[in-house]
Design an enzyme around this catalytic site. Structure first.
Site: not given
Length: 487
Positions: A124, A163-165, A210, A341-342, A347
């Site tokens: 609404t 209506s909103t509905n 698999t 990587s830090s 990497k």
């Protein structure tokens, strides 16, 4: 500031400023509860103002979903034209509302939709936000002050016969169709990238697996082609949802009975909506059922989840195939996008597939939200449609962006390690499978075990034993031929 929070924050700031700068900065509007000051420059009115104050929940305004605003503009435009046709409003009012709706559709008033996406009232607040913005923009076009509702009223004029509905679900369905089209285009583009990759690697042999164990030979092209196939199936499923979402309950008003609407309104508004939207909308067969039923939204969410499941599986496979570069499978190479990587020099991580996986997790959570909300409706209305549509629209955006970045930043740059693929295919003990018809299963098992124990190929072990002629073994144990047995 996060863009999601910008609209709601700006609205709150405007209200606060208006309250502190004097009466000239506000106008007083009235509703069934009482009076309330509204920022004088705002196109919204008292119903929206109350919603701003009532729902400080997520910080995400309705303007976060421009598809919904545009869809609502089309719904209101169609309603105005239908009402004018039937004498419910004047042609002058229709012309002004029509012009205001075009401004909405063009995105010129997106900042006027500050209501939180998580709102009570079954939408609404969004409907009234739309009604008020259209009314005040129409008044402005007519040269009248905002709030002069004697000429064009948010309820009596803009919301006439509605209506909103019935308008909110109709707008939500159109918005989802708009978003679905974008998602479908992203899915099609990713599928085509996998098809192109499949063609480039059609004759490059490798070993299939698999349960993460060696299986039988295939080609990289077949592996990537399978990704193309499942995505194409998903796209077909999403396309089917567009047809379902095109059925609307517009004209049913409050609960589907059509109260307060001309009996001819339903047919007339559907015709106009079909014209202004370019979508083949149809009226629901049972408008009472359609007003409370959210099955189509559940179906749409399920189709999205299916695509997300496949996308997650594809991302997982890419991460496995590119694992390494020394101790993993290292069968494919994906573009290096950033340092991984830090602390570990050099990497590189598969960050694009990882981001896709996280997008998939988010969409799966949204599917759960949709299911719970759809189930929680009572009697003739489901009050939780706002969170359902928010979840679906967000999920479509996330999924589309995930596929776009996977395509552009990963798949289009994939190369295969042909040497590793062939070496593993040629030396796999699983090649003994193709000897079942020559020596029987038990003997094939023995050859496979001997090849593994001695670190040799099944081909070389079988040649040494001399039970099958070499030229037959050369043919039967050719990995590329084995990958194409059933073509």
């Amino acid at each position: 500031m996060h863009p999601r929070n910008a609209g709601a924050t700006a609205a709150a700031r405007t209200t606060a400023d208006a309250g502190s700068n004097g009466a000239d900065d506000v106008r007083i509007e009235h509703d069934c509860i009482g009076s309330l000051p509204v920022p004088a420059k705002a196109y919204w009115g008292i119903h929206t103002q109350r919603a701003i104050e009532n729902f400080p929940i997520s910080g995400i305004p309705v303007s976060h979903h421009p598809e919904l605003i545009r869809a609502y503009a089309l719904v209101k435009q169609a309603c105005a034209r239908a009402n004018a046709d039937l004498g419910g409003i004047t042609h002058t009012q229709c012309r002004l509302i029509d012009a205001a709706c075009r401004d909405l559709y063009d995105g010129r008033l997106d900042d006027q939709f500050p209501v939180d996406v998580l709102q009570g009232g079954a939408g609404t607040s969004t409907n009234m936000n739309v009604n008020e913005v259209i009314a005040n923009r129409a008044l402005e076009i007519a040269g009248r002050p905002r709030g002069d509702y004697r000429f064009i009223h948010p309820n009596d004029t803009v919301n006439k016969s509605q209506s909103t509905n019935d308008t909110y679900p109709a707008a939500c369905r159109l918005a989802l169709i708009f978003a679905l089209r974008k998602l479908i285009r992203s899915g099609e583009a990713l599928a085509m990238s996998f098809m192109a990759l499949s063609h480039r690697t059609a004759h490059v042999v490798k070993l299939g697996r698999t349960q993460l164990q060696d299986a039988v030979p295939m080609t990289f092209g077949q592996e990537f082609g399978a990704f193309h196939s499942v995505l194409c199936d998903d796209v077909r499923g999403l396309n089917a949802e567009i047809g379902r979402l095109s059925t609307v309950n517009l004209g049913g008003t409050a609960i589907g009975t059509g109260i307060c609407a001309d009996p001819r309104f339903r047919e007339t508004v559907i015709r106009h909506l079909r014209y202004v939207s370019g979508i083949g909308v149809e009226a629901a067969r049972d408008s009472i059922a359609a007003t409370s039923d959210m099955g189509d939204f559940v179906d749409t969410s399920s189709a999205m989840k299916r695509m997300a499941v496949h996308l997650g599986k594809i991302a997982n496979d890419i991460r496995l195939l590119t694992s390494g570069p020394q101790a993993g499978l290292v069968e494919i190479h994906i573009p290096a996008r950033q340092a991984g990587s830090s602390i570990m020099p050099g990497k590189i991580n598969p960050v694009i597939p990882e981001s896709v996986n996280q997008s998939v997790f988010t969409v799966m959570g949204m599917d759960t939200t949709v299911a719970f909300a759809a189930e929680a409706g009572q009697l003739q209305l489901n009050a939780f449609e706002p969170v359902v549509v928010h979840a679906l629209l967000d999920g479509m955006t996330i999924l589309a962006h995930a596929m776009d970045t996977l395509r552009a930043n990963c798949v289009d740059g994939i190369t295969v390690n042909a040497a590793v693929g062939r070496q593993r295919a040629e030396h796999s003990a699983s090649l003994a499978t193709s000897l079942n018809g020559y020596v029987g299963y038990e003997e094939a098992v023995r050859l496979a075990k001997k090849a593994l124990a001695e670190g040799r190929s099944v081909h070389d072990v079988a040649v040494d034993e001399g039970r099958i002629r070499r030229e037959i073994l050369d043919d039967v144990l050719d990995p590329l031929k084995l990958s194409r047995l059933h073509e």
